[in-house]
Scaffold this motif. Structure first.
Motif, PDB file in Angstrom:
ATOM      1  N   ARG A   9       4.954   2.747  24.927  1.00 24.18           N
ATOM      2  CA  ARG A   9       6.430   2.313  25.108  1.00 24.18           C
ATOM      3  C   ARG A   9       6.959   1.745  23.652  1.00 24.18           C
ATOM      4  NH1 ARG A   9       7.171  -2.960  25.504  1.00 24.18           N
ATOM      5  NH2 ARG A   9       5.287  -4.420  25.731  1.00 24.18           N
ATOM      6  N   ASP A  10       6.206   1.038  23.010  1.00 24.94           N
ATOM      7  CA  ASP A  10       6.936   0.604  21.577  1.00 24.94           C
ATOM      8  C   ASP A  10       7.199   1.781  20.962  1.00 24.94           C
ATOM      9  OD1 ASP A  10       6.261  -1.960  22.348  1.00 24.94           O
ATOM     10  OD2 ASP A  10       4.306  -2.046  21.413  1.00 24.94           O
ATOM     11  N   LYS A  11       6.373   3.027  20.782  1.00 29.95           N
ATOM     12  CA  LYS A  11       6.771   4.115  20.070  1.00 29.95           C
ATOM     13  C   LYS A  11       8.265   4.715  20.569  1.00 29.95           C
ATOM     14  CE  LYS A  11       2.185   5.388  19.122  1.00 29.95           C
ATOM     15  NZ  LYS A  11       1.230   6.390  19.410  1.00 29.95           N
ATOM     16  N   PHE A  12       8.527   4.260  21.600  1.00 28.40           N
ATOM     17  CA  PHE A  12       9.931   4.979  22.118  1.00 28.40           C
ATOM     18  C   PHE A  12      10.812   3.696  22.330  1.00 28.40           C
ATOM     19  CE2 PHE A  12       7.042   8.008  23.625  1.00 28.40           C
ATOM     20  CZ  PHE A  12       7.565   9.167  23.674  1.00 28.40           C
ATOM     21  N   ASN A  13      10.560   2.490  21.722  1.00 31.05           N
ATOM     22  CA  ASN A  13      11.411   1.392  21.557  1.00 31.05           C
ATOM     23  C   ASN A  13      11.931   0.968  22.928  1.00 31.05           C
ATOM     24  OD1 ASN A  13      11.502   1.285  18.805  1.00 31.05           O
ATOM     25  ND2 ASN A  13      12.931   2.998  18.701  1.00 31.05           N
ATOM     26  N   LEU A  14      11.224   0.900  23.677  1.00 35.41           N
ATOM     27  CA  LEU A  14      11.241   0.417  25.368  1.00 35.41           C
ATOM     28  C   LEU A  14      10.597  -0.653  25.721  1.00 35.41           C
ATOM     29  CD1 LEU A  14      10.371   3.708  27.325  1.00 35.41           C
ATOM     30  CD2 LEU A  14      12.707   2.745  26.989  1.00 35.41           C
ATOM     31  N   THR A  15      11.235  -1.687  26.327  1.00 35.47           N
ATOM     32  CA  THR A  15      10.710  -3.063  26.805  1.00 35.47           C
ATOM     33  C   THR A  15       9.616  -2.608  27.803  1.00 35.47           C
ATOM     34  OG1 THR A  15      12.568  -3.509  28.222  1.00 35.47           O
ATOM     35  CG2 THR A  15      12.903  -4.234  25.854  1.00 35.47           C
ATOM     36  N   GLN A  16       9.151  -3.801  28.269  1.00 32.01           N
ATOM     37  CA  GLN A  16       8.445  -3.748  29.553  1.00 32.01           C
ATOM     38  C   GLN A  16       9.214  -3.572  30.646  1.00 32.01           C
ATOM     39  OE1 GLN A  16       5.981  -7.436  29.550  1.00 32.01           O
ATOM     40  NE2 GLN A  16       4.311  -6.238  28.628  1.00 32.01           N
ATOM     41  N   LYS A  17      10.535  -4.395  30.684  1.00 32.67           N
ATOM     42  CA  LYS A  17      11.320  -4.038  31.806  1.00 32.67           C
ATOM     43  C   LYS A  17      11.952  -2.613  31.938  1.00 32.67           C
ATOM     44  CE  LYS A  17      14.437  -5.944  34.875  1.00 32.67           C
ATOM     45  NZ  LYS A  17      14.389  -4.888  36.121  1.00 32.67           N
TER      46      LYS A  17
END
Length: 66
Positions: free
Chosen positions: A3-11
């Motif tokens: 998810r970090d590679k896609f710049n997404l937060t956990q939420k």
């Protein structure tokens, strides 16, 4: 972490996977395991095979890589 590679937060990832934030956070942190249906939903979000997301290629114990 995928998810970090896609710049997404956990939420954001939890919302996209149709999970509550607290459930997703617990699973990502290793407190509980992802179900196979959750793995499929997350794999579709990132357009990647399940094993590429959830299996750490450097681990010998099959640990997750979300």
């Amino acid at each position: 972490m995928m998810r970090d590679k896609f710049n997404l937060t956990q939420k954001e990832t939890a919302d996209m996977a149709k999970m509550s934030y607290s459930t997703y956070r617990q699973k990502e942190n290793g407190s509980t395991e992802f179900t196979i249906s959750e793995m499929y939903r997350i794999a579709r979000i990132f357009n990647k095979p399940i094993d590429e997301i959830f299996l750490d290629p450097n681990s010998t114990d099959g640990s997750e890589n979300v």
